[in-house]
Design a protein around this motif. Structure first.
Motif, PDB file in Angstrom:
ATOM      1  N   ILE A  79      32.096  29.463  42.369  1.00 16.52           N
ATOM      2  CA  ILE A  79      30.466  29.340  42.758  1.00 16.52           C
ATOM      3  C   ILE A  79      29.930  28.002  42.427  1.00 16.52           C
ATOM      4  O   ILE A  79      29.296  27.400  43.090  1.00 16.52           O
ATOM      5  N   GLU A  80      30.644  27.147  41.296  1.00 22.43           N
ATOM      6  CA  GLU A  80      30.088  25.749  40.825  1.00 22.43           C
ATOM      7  C   GLU A  80      30.667  24.852  42.249  1.00 22.43           C
ATOM      8  O   GLU A  80      29.929  23.855  42.463  1.00 22.43           O
ATOM      9  N   ALA A  81      31.779  24.984  42.821  1.00 26.07           N
ATOM     10  CA  ALA A  81      31.961  24.275  44.009  1.00 26.07           C
ATOM     11  C   ALA A  81      31.155  24.471  45.267  1.00 26.07           C
ATOM     12  O   ALA A  81      31.040  23.632  45.884  1.00 26.07           O
ATOM     13  N   ALA A  82      30.866  25.720  45.354  1.00 25.30           N
ATOM     14  CA  ALA A  82      30.045  26.092  46.551  1.00 25.30           C
ATOM     15  C   ALA A  82      28.534  25.417  46.476  1.00 25.30           C
ATOM     16  O   ALA A  82      28.191  25.208  47.424  1.00 25.30           O
ATOM     17  N   CYS A  83      28.210  25.671  45.356  1.00 21.45           N
ATOM     18  CA  CYS A  83      26.816  24.978  45.078  1.00 21.45           C
ATOM     19  C   CYS A  83      26.799  23.471  45.330  1.00 21.45           C
ATOM     20  O   CYS A  83      25.924  23.010  45.904  1.00 21.45           O
ATOM     21  N   ARG A  84      27.976  22.979  44.911  1.00 18.66           N
ATOM     22  CA  ARG A  84      28.075  21.238  45.150  1.00 18.66           C
ATOM     23  C   ARG A  84      28.313  20.955  46.611  1.00 18.66           C
ATOM     24  O   ARG A  84      27.727  20.225  47.309  1.00 18.66           O
ATOM     25  N   ILE A  85      29.025  21.759  47.452  1.00 17.47           N
ATOM     26  CA  ILE A  85      29.252  21.694  48.776  1.00 17.47           C
ATOM     27  C   ILE A  85      27.835  21.967  49.654  1.00 17.47           C
ATOM     28  O   ILE A  85      27.606  21.160  50.522  1.00 17.47           O
ATOM     29  N   ILE A  86      27.235  23.061  48.953  1.00 23.05           N
ATOM     30  CA  ILE A  86      25.767  23.140  49.855  1.00 23.05           C
ATOM     31  C   ILE A  86      24.826  22.091  49.480  1.00 23.05           C
ATOM     32  O   ILE A  86      24.317  21.566  50.625  1.00 23.05           O
ATOM     33  N   ILE A  87      24.854  21.462  48.576  1.00 23.69           N
ATOM     34  CA  ILE A  87      24.025  20.302  48.273  1.00 23.69           C
ATOM     35  C   ILE A  87      24.530  19.105  48.855  1.00 23.69           C
ATOM     36  O   ILE A  87      23.506  18.623  49.448  1.00 23.69           O
ATOM     37  N   LEU A  88      25.758  18.912  49.050  1.00 22.38           N
ATOM     38  CA  LEU A  88      26.357  18.054  50.047  1.00 22.38           C
ATOM     39  C   LEU A  88      25.801  18.160  51.175  1.00 22.38           C
ATOM     40  O   LEU A  88      25.536  17.062  52.111  1.00 22.38           O
ATOM     41  N   GLU A  89      26.030  19.374  51.882  1.00 23.18           N
ATOM     42  CA  GLU A  89      25.632  19.564  53.310  1.00 23.18           C
ATOM     43  C   GLU A  89      24.295  19.321  53.435  1.00 23.18           C
ATOM     44  O   GLU A  89      23.769  18.769  54.493  1.00 23.18           O
ATOM     45  N   ASP A  90      23.438  19.794  52.564  1.00 20.31           N
ATOM     46  CA  ASP A  90      22.042  19.428  52.813  1.00 20.31           C
ATOM     47  C   ASP A  90      21.727  17.987  52.704  1.00 20.31           C
ATOM     48  O   ASP A  90      20.922  17.511  53.573  1.00 20.31           O
ATOM     49  N   GLN A  91      22.473  16.998  51.998  1.00 17.19           N
ATOM     50  CA  GLN A  91      22.025  15.819  51.795  1.00 17.19           C
ATOM     51  C   GLN A  91      22.488  15.113  53.146  1.00 17.19           C
ATOM     52  O   GLN A  91      21.901  14.304  53.700  1.00 17.19           O
ATOM     53  N   LEU A  92      23.899  15.577  53.696  1.00 16.72           N
ATOM     54  CA  LEU A  92      24.224  15.150  55.120  1.00 16.72           C
ATOM     55  C   LEU A  92      23.232  15.186  56.104  1.00 16.72           C
ATOM     56  O   LEU A  92      22.748  14.367  57.005  1.00 16.72           O
ATOM     57  N   GLU A  93      22.881  16.230  56.119  1.00 15.08           N
ATOM     58  CA  GLU A  93      21.668  16.729  57.337  1.00 15.08           C
ATOM     59  C   GLU A  93      20.506  16.072  57.196  1.00 15.08           C
ATOM     60  O   GLU A  93      19.906  15.571  58.081  1.00 15.08           O
ATOM     61  N   GLU A  94      20.058  15.963  55.834  1.00 14.91           N
ATOM     62  CA  GLU A  94      19.051  15.017  55.639  1.00 14.91           C
ATOM     63  C   GLU A  94      18.988  13.572  56.210  1.00 14.91           C
ATOM     64  O   GLU A  94      18.252  12.988  56.778  1.00 14.91           O
ATOM     65  N   ALA A  95      20.354  12.902  55.553  1.00 12.55           N
ATOM     66  CA  ALA A  95      20.648  11.563  56.184  1.00 12.55           C
ATOM     67  C   ALA A  95      20.749  11.438  57.746  1.00 12.55           C
ATOM     68  O   ALA A  95      20.395  10.422  58.120  1.00 12.55           O
ATOM     69  N   LEU A  96      21.519  12.468  58.323  1.00 12.11           N
ATOM     70  CA  LEU A  96      21.554  12.473  59.864  1.00 12.11           C
ATOM     71  C   LEU A  96      20.289  12.365  60.428  1.00 12.11           C
ATOM     72  O   LEU A  96      19.853  11.776  61.495  1.00 12.11           O
ATOM     73  N   LYS A  97      19.180  13.116  59.849  1.00  9.23           N
ATOM     74  CA  LYS A  97      17.885  13.106  60.658  1.00  9.23           C
ATOM     75  C   LYS A  97      17.178  11.846  60.354  1.00  9.23           C
ATOM     76  O   LYS A  97      16.662  11.402  61.247  1.00  9.23           O
ATOM     77  N   LEU A  98      17.251  11.275  59.181  1.00 10.15           N
ATOM     78  CA  LEU A  98      16.648  10.007  59.040  1.00 10.15           C
ATOM     79  C   LEU A  98      17.383   8.984  59.872  1.00 10.15           C
ATOM     80  O   LEU A  98      16.810   8.079  60.354  1.00 10.15           O
ATOM     81  N   ASN A  99      18.698   8.901  59.981  1.00 13.98           N
ATOM     82  CA  ASN A  99      19.472   8.001  60.885  1.00 13.98           C
ATOM     83  C   ASN A  99      19.064   8.050  62.163  1.00 13.98           C
ATOM     84  O   ASN A  99      18.840   7.186  63.120  1.00 13.98           O
ATOM     85  N   GLU A 100      18.820   9.447  62.631  1.00 14.59           N
ATOM     86  CA  GLU A 100      18.360   9.795  64.103  1.00 14.59           C
ATOM     87  C   GLU A 100      16.837   9.201  64.254  1.00 14.59           C
ATOM     88  O   GLU A 100      16.477   8.349  65.206  1.00 14.59           O
ATOM     89  N   ALA A 101      16.142   9.370  63.309  1.00 11.48           N
ATOM     90  CA  ALA A 101      14.605   8.844  63.422  1.00 11.48           C
ATOM     91  C   ALA A 101      14.555   7.305  63.338  1.00 11.48           C
ATOM     92  O   ALA A 101      13.893   6.730  64.299  1.00 11.48           O
ATOM     93  N   LEU A 102      15.640   6.517  62.554  1.00  7.65           N
ATOM     94  CA  LEU A 102      15.594   5.266  62.567  1.00  7.65           C
ATOM     95  C   LEU A 102      15.986   4.665  63.951  1.00  7.65           C
ATOM     96  O   LEU A 102      15.353   3.666  64.412  1.00  7.65           O
ATOM     97  N   ARG A 103      16.866   5.328  64.584  1.00  7.11           N
ATOM     98  CA  ARG A 103      17.448   5.179  65.802  1.00  7.11           C
ATOM     99  C   ARG A 103      16.445   5.120  66.759  1.00  7.11           C
ATOM    100  O   ARG A 103      16.336   4.159  67.857  1.00  7.11           O
ATOM    101  N   ARG A 104      15.717   6.134  66.865  1.00  7.12           N
ATOM    102  CA  ARG A 104      14.586   6.303  67.861  1.00  7.12           C
ATOM    103  C   ARG A 104      13.471   5.185  67.669  1.00  7.12           C
ATOM    104  O   ARG A 104      13.020   4.595  68.788  1.00  7.12           O
ATOM    105  N   GLU A 105      13.146   4.705  66.317  1.00  8.71           N
ATOM    106  CA  GLU A 105      12.325   3.709  65.879  1.00  8.71           C
ATOM    107  C   GLU A 105      12.747   2.345  66.600  1.00  8.71           C
ATOM    108  O   GLU A 105      11.735   1.641  66.856  1.00  8.71           O
ATOM    109  N   THR A 106      13.974   2.033  66.491  1.00 13.66           N
ATOM    110  CA  THR A 106      14.421   0.950  66.779  1.00 13.66           C
ATOM    111  C   THR A 106      14.872   0.703  68.112  1.00 13.66           C
ATOM    112  O   THR A 106      15.233  -0.327  68.554  1.00 13.66           O
TER     113      THR A 106
END
Length: 115
Positions: A79-106
């Motif tokens: 369960i501890e590892a599952a929680c960490r995986i989910i947190i990392l997945e969430d951070q990756l998804e946010e980073a990808l969204k931010l990256n895409e937004a910055l690409r559109r902007e530039t």
């Protein structure tokens, strides 16, 4: 005096963050036990809102996270590892969204540099 417009309860059901589900109903919906949901709270993966009576209430967003945790745990992940995986997945998804937004902007299409 005009009365302030109050959102109807039915309007909130479409809100992913509205804590509409009791612990028992939430556990039933994801095929888990209330103890499993409590363990996710103890691991600080999800933090349910408390009703005036002190009962845990879960949102749809929290149930999606809990269901993902259950998938991982059912697959043998601690369960501890599952929680960490989910947190990392969430951070990756946010980073990808931010990256895409910055690409559109530039105006960057994401192709090779200098091409």
């Amino acid at each position: 005096m005009p009365q302030e417009a109050r959102p109807r309860a039915a309007d909130r059901l479409d809100d992913d963050d509205y804590p509409a589900f009791t612990m028992g109903r939430a556990a039933e919906m994801i095929g888990a036990t209330p103890a499993f949901l409590r363990s996710l709270g103890e691991a600080r993966l999800i933090e349910p809102l408390r009703s005036e009576g002190g009962h845990r209430r879960y949102s749809r967003y929290q149930l999606r996270i809990a269901a993902r945790a259950r998938e991982l745990v059912d697959g043998g992940t601690p369960i501890e590892a599952a929680c960490r995986i989910i947190i990392l997945e969430d951070q990756l998804e946010e980073a990808l969204k931010l990256n895409e937004a910055l690409r559109r902007e530039t105006g960057d299409d994401g192709g090779p540099a200098g091409a």
